[in-house]
Structures are given as structure tokens and as C-alpha cells.
Design a protein around this motif. Structure first.
Motif: not given
Length: 386
Positions: A322, A325, A368-369, A371-372, A375-376
Motif C-alpha cells: 500500500r 502504491k 490502475e494504481l 484501483n489497486d 482494493e488493498i
């Protein structure tokens, strides 16, 4: 000096000598001897003292005082002896009065006879005192033996029915010999045994015969119960050995300290097998279960700790991802901002088109980052930060 005067002096000296001799005899009296013997010796001394002529001299009075003290000491000793004997007899009376209320007939009878023997041996406390004490002592003895005789008569009357009662108890016991309700029948036989004890004495000639018949009847059931219990105990011993093996298997799994699905399933399987084996007797069962439960608890406590550590390690890794990211998003956003600021300054259309395409790619990459990251954050249970 005249002859008569000399005889008078000589007689006076002889009388003094005799009085001293009697005093010495009094001193030598053995007061430990039987009282009548000692009393006879004292009376003899007193008579012999009185037979000696009294010359009315001061020295004779001194000797008389000394002799009287010796005699008084004897009577004081006699009085003390009487008192001791009286005390001893009173103690015998007190004990006899206690025994007079006893219902332990045989023992009390033996003690009463022993008290009588002691009474005869203790000696005299004086006739009048002896008569009074004997009356109290004999009254206690008679009270006991009257009660004993009455008890014997009552027991004799009860024994008339005891034989029939015991025969009926034998029939009841015989009806239970083939029972397989071990505990219930054991309780019933114990109840019959209590009734047997309360039935009383059936008579010297037949009581032992009835008891043997009753006991043999009971024993038939107890022999069958013992055989059944032996079989149960053997089966319980086999169950105990099986459960010891399960304990050894559980302990071996614990010793591995490997907390995986295979070992967890195996521990659960051992618990199921344990329940299927059956009892090995309450005392052994409790001890073995405690040992098995301890091993299982050790494993599952270790499994819990292992899973918690595994979860903590996952959280740590996710937090590290996290953070990376977030750092990457921030770096990409800085680059995007610079690219947007540079785009108006480009003179070439080609360069501007390439920059615009790069900006679009950068924005898609940032999305995209993010979104990742979302989710994390959802997995970690934290809010999304941009």
C-alpha cells in the motif's frame, strides 16, 4: 542411801528403759502391712505402755508425749488409708453406675465382674463406711444385671419370629440371583442384608444355618456380577490402551509444531476416534481425557498463534505494498502535473501529440494504481487516500 531407795531408782531406770523400747517398737511399725495385723501390734504397745509404773516425773511425760505422737501418727495413717480406700471404692461405684446403663452386655458384664474383684481386693474403709458404700455399689450391679436379664428375655421373645423373617429374606434373595441389573440388584441385596441384621437372633442351633443359606444365595448373584464386571474392566482396559495411543499420536503432532491443514484435520480426526472408542472407567477416563485434551489444546493454541502471526505478516506485507502504491501514485501525479504544465510550451505538433498521448497513458496508469490501492484499503479496512 537406803536399800529401798536404791531399788526405787533402779526400778525407775528400768521403767524408763522399757518405755524407750516401746517407743522404738512404735517407730519400727510397718504400716504397709494388713491393717488388722498393724492394729493388733498398736493395741499391744498401748497395753504394755499402761502396765509400766508411772513415777510422775517430767521425763516420763516427755516420753509419753513422744509415744502418743507415734500412736497418733499411726491413727492418722489409718485415717488416710481409710480415706484412700473410701475414694477407691467410690470410684468403683461411679464406674458401676455408668456400666449399669450400658447395653454392651458382654463387655459390661466382664467389667462388672472385674469391679467386684477389685472391690474385694481394695480393703476396708471401716465397717460403717463399708456397709454404706457396699449398698451403693451393689445397687448399681443389681440394676445392670436386672436390665441384662430383661434384655435377654426380650431377645428371646424376638427370636421366635426371627427364624420366619430370615427364611422369607432367603426366598427374596433367591429371586434376584439371575438378575443382570447389576446396580439395582446390588442395592436390593444390600437392603435385604439390612433387614437380615434387623431381624434379630433366630436361635443358636439354626441361626448359622440360615445365614449360610442366605449368604450362599447372595453370593450366586455376586459371582455373576464379578464375572460381568471383569469383562467390563477388560474392555475398559483395552479402551484405555487405545486412548493412550491417541494421546501419543496427538503429542507427536504437537511436537512437530507444523500448523497446516493436514495436521489440523488429523487432530480433529483423533478427537472423533476418541469418542467412538468408548469409556475406560470414570477415573481413568477423566485422567486420560485431561491428558488428550491438554495435547489438543496445545496444538490449537499453537495453530491460533501461527494463524495470528501469519495474518500479521500478511497485514505487514499489504501495508508495505500500500505504501509503495501510494508513493508511486504520488510520483506519477507529480510527473503528470509537470507534463500538463509543459504541454502548452511545446512548439511541435508532433511533440504535443506525443505528450498528450503520454499524459493519457499516465492518467490510466494512475487510475490502475488507485484501483489497486482501493482494493488493498478494503482488505485492510482503511479509507482510500489519494
Amino acid at each position: 542411801m537406803a536399800m529401798d531407795e536404791m531399788n526405787e531408782v533402779r526400778d525407775f531406770d528400768e521403767d524408763i528403759k522399757d518405755r524407750k523400747a516401746l517407743i522404738e517398737e512404735a517407730k519400727q511399725l510397718d504400716l504397709s502391712k494388713e491393717w488388722n495385723e498393724v492394729a493388733s501390734a498398736v493395741m499391744s504397745l498401748k497395753k504394755r505402755w499402761k502396765r509400766i509404773y508411772y513415777w510422775e516425773s517430767a521425763y516420763e511425760d516427755e516420753l509419753a508425749d513422744e509415744f502418743d505422737r507415734m500412736i497418733d501418727a499411726f491413727y492418722a495413717k489409718r485415717k488416710e488409708g481409710f480415706q484412700n480406700i473410701q475414694k477407691a471404692k467410690q470410684e468403683l461405684i461411679d464406674r458401676a453406675q455408668v456400666l449399669a446403663k450400658s447395653e454392651n452386655w458382654n463387655q459390661a458384664t466382664d467389667e462388672m465382674n472385674e469391679l467386684m474383684r477389685q472391690w474385694k481386693a481394695v480393703g476396708s474403709a471401716g465397717k460403717e463406711t463399708d456397709d454404706q458404700l457396699w449398698e451403693a455399689f451393689n445397687e448399681a450391679r443389681n440394676a445392670f444385671f436386672d436390665r441384662k436379664r430383661q434384655n435377654w428375655e426380650e431377645r428371646k421373645a424376638k427370636s421366635v419370629n426371627a427364624q420366619q423373617v430370615k427364611k422369607e429374606l432367603i426366598k427374596q434373595a433367591a429371586a434376584l440371583t439371575d438378575s443382570e441389573e447389576w446396580q439395582k440388584t446390588s442395592d436390593q441385596l444390600r437392603k435385604l442384608m439390612e433387614e437380615w441384621k434387623n431381624a434379630g437372633f433366630a436361635g443358636k442351633e439354626i441361626d448359622d444355618q440360615l445365614w449360610n443359606e442366605f449368604n450362599e444365595t447372595r453370593q450366586k448373584f455376586y459371582d455373576r456380577r464379578s464375572a460381568a464386571y471383569d469383562e467390563i474392566h477388560q474392555r475398559q482396559q483395552q479402551n484405555a490402551e487405545k486412548k493412550k495411543e491417541l494421546i501419543a499420536q496427538a503429542a507427536a503432532i504437537v511436537a512437530l509444531k507444523e500448523y497446516n491443514r493436514e495436521n489440523t484435520d488429523q487432530m480433529k480426526k483423533l478427537n472423533g476416534v476418541w469418542k467412538e472408542i468408548g469409556s475406560c472407567g470414570k477415573e481413568k477416563e477423566d485422567a486420560l481425557w485431561k491428558e488428550f485434551r491438554c495435547a489438543a489444546d496445545d496444538y490449537f493454541a499453537g495453530l491460533k498463534q501461527f494463524n495470528e502471526q501469519k495474518h500479521n505478516d500478511w497485514i505487514k506485507r499489504m501495508q508495505e505494498v500500500r505504501n509503495r502504491k501510494m508513493e508511486l501514485i504520488q510520483a506519477q501525479q507529480r510527473q503528470l502535473k509537470w507534463m500538463k504544465n509543459e504541454l502548452p510550451t511545446l512548439l511541435s505538433q508532433t511533440a504535443a501529440d506525443e505528450m498528450a498521448e503520454d499524459i493519457k497513458d499516465k492518467e490510466e496508469f494512475i487510475q490502475e494504481l488507485e484501483n489497486d490501492l482501493a482494493e488493498i484499503n478494503e482488505k485492510l479496512g482503511v479509507g482510500v487516500k489519494k
